[in-house]
Design an enzyme around this catalytic site. Structure first.
Site, PDB file in Angstrom:
ATOM      1  CE  LYS A 188     -35.890  78.086  59.952  1.00 33.13           C
ATOM      2  NZ  LYS A 188     -36.266  76.870  59.367  1.00 33.13           N
ATOM      3  CG  ASP A 200     -35.671  73.729  59.008  1.00 32.19           C
ATOM      4  OD1 ASP A 200     -35.725  74.270  59.963  1.00 32.19           O
ATOM      5  OD2 ASP A 200     -36.445  72.986  58.732  1.00 32.19           O
ATOM      6  CG  ASP A 250     -39.196  71.503  56.006  1.00 28.75           C
ATOM      7  OD1 ASP A 250     -40.329  71.661  56.256  1.00 28.75           O
ATOM      8  OD2 ASP A 250     -38.456  71.993  57.000  1.00 28.75           O
ATOM      9  NE  ARG A 275     -46.567  77.949  66.258  1.00 33.83           N
ATOM     10  CZ  ARG A 275     -45.681  77.312  65.487  1.00 33.83           C
ATOM     11  NH1 ARG A 275     -45.613  76.413  65.039  1.00 33.83           N
ATOM     12  NH2 ARG A 275     -44.670  78.501  65.303  1.00 33.83           N
ATOM     13  CG  ASP A 292     -38.831  71.686  64.214  1.00 29.52           C
ATOM     14  OD1 ASP A 292     -37.853  71.053  64.724  1.00 29.52           O
ATOM     15  OD2 ASP A 292     -39.402  72.482  64.769  1.00 29.52           O
TER      16      ASP A 292
END
Length: 295
Positions: A227, A89, A248, A134, A91
Site C-alpha cells: 500500500k 483502505d 484501519d 488463504r 476492508d
C-alpha cells in the site's frame, strides 16, 4: 485490514446493511462478460471475522478514552482541508467486512481462512504468504466468485458515500488502495463513483475454464508494504501537494512516509486496532466527523 502483533483488536458495533445499489445489476452483467474474456481472467478481495471474534474483547465506553488524537490539531485540520488526494483502505474501512473471509465462508472454508486472516492482521506472517495460504484453502473458481458477487452485495460503511461525494465536490481525487481483489472492489467503486483507474488492488487469476490459478504477484498490493508503494507511485505520477491515507490497519499506517501520504487518519468505526490508532494523526469512529471538518 491488519494490525500489530502486540495490539488489542476491538470490534465496533455498527448499524449498517448490505448496499443494494442501482449500479450493481448493470455492473454484474458487465462483470460477468469481462471476467469470461480471454484465457486468463482476473479477480478480487477479502473480509469477515467470525472465528476471530472469540478472542476479541468487547468494546467498552472507557476503551477509547485514553487516545489523545480523537480531536484533530489545527495542523491536522488544515492538512485535511487542503488535501488534493485522499486514499482509502477498503476492508473494515470503506466496507464493513473482510472480503476474502466473506468469500471463503461463501465457498465453505470460512473458519480456516479466518484463522489465517487473524495471523495476517497480527503481523505474524508476511502479507503475501498469508494471502497465498488463504486462497489455497478454498481455491475459488470464477463461477463461485461471480455467484458470490451477485448474492453478497458490499456492506458500505455509514457515511462513506457522503464523504466521497463531498471530497469530489471539492475537486479532491479519491483512490481505493486495497490488499483485496479488484473484482470485489469494482462494485464498491461503482457505488461511490470512483473510476477504475483509481483502484489499486490485487487480481485473482483464472484459466480458460474458470478454474482458479492464483493471484497476480506483480501487483504492489500483493506484498508486504504494497500500500505504501502504491501511494508513493500515485504521488510521483500525479504530483499531489497534500495526500491523506485513511484506513484501519498497519499497512495503511505504513503509507505515511516521505514521498507517500502526509497524514494517516485511522478509521475505527468497524474495528479498533489500538497500536495503529495510537500512531494516527487523527482517530475517528464516524465518517461524519471527516465530512463536518471539511466545512
Amino acid at each position: 485490514m491488519e494490525g500489530l502483533a502486540s495490539s488489542r483488536i476491538i470490534p465496533i458495533q455498527a448499524s449498517c446493511k448490505r448496499h443494494y445499489s442501482a449500479f450493481l445489476p448493470t455492473f454484474s452483467g458487465n462483470l460477468r462478460k469481462s471476467l469470461n474474456r480471454g484465457q486468463v481472467s482476473m479477480m478480487k478481495r477479502p473480509k469477515s471475522l467470525d472465528s476471530v471474534a472469540a478472542s476479541i474483547q468487547p468494546l467498552e465506553a472507557s476503551t477509547t478514552g485514553h487516545f489523545d488524537n480523537k480531536q484533530p490539531s489545527k495542523e491536522v485540520l488544515e492538512l485535511w482541508r487542503s488535501a488534493d488526494a485522499v486514499c482509502f483502505d477498503v476492508d473494515s474501512t470503506v466496507c464493513e467486512d473482510e472480503g476474502i473471509d466473506e468469500l471463503a465462508e461463501f465457498c465453505g472454508a470460512g473458519k480456516a481462512v479466518a484463522e489465517w486472516t487473524a495471523r495476517a492482521m497480527g503481523g505474524s506472517v508476511p502479507f503475501e504468504e498469508a494471502l497465498a495460504a488463504r486462497l489455497s484453502l478454498f481455491k475459488p473458481s470464477l463461477a463461485q466468485v461471480q455467484d458470490f458477487l451477485e448474492k453478497r452485495p458490499p456492506r458500505i460503511s455509514p457515511g462513506i458515500e457522503e464523504l466521497v461525494k463531498k471530497l469530489k465536490a471539492r475537486n479532491t481525487n479519491v483512490y481505493l488502495i486495497s490488499g483485496g481483489f479488484r473484482q470485489m472492489i469494482n462494485p464498491v467503486a461503482s457505488i461511490l463513483g470512483i473510476p477504475q483507474e483509481n483502484i489499486f488492488a490485487n487480481q485473482l487469476l483464472f484459466g480458460s475454464s474458470g478454474e482458479f490459478l492464483g493471484f497476480d504477484a506483480n501487483e504492489p498490493t500483493s506484498r508486504s508494504g504494497g500500500k505504501a508503494t502504491a501511494v508513493q507511485q500515485i504521488r510521483k505520477v500525479k504530483g499531489y501537494k497534500a495526500l491523506v491515507m485513511i484506513g484501519d490497519g498497519a499497512t495503511d499506517l505504513e503509507a505515511r512516509k516521505p514521498g507517500g501520504a502526509d497524514m494517516f487518519i485511522c478509521y475505527a468505526g468497524v474495528v479498533l486496532r489500538e497500536a495503529v490508532a495510537a500512531k494516527a494523526n487523527w482517530l475517528v469512529f464516524n465518517f461524519k466527523d471527516l465530512v463536518n471538518a471539511l466545512d
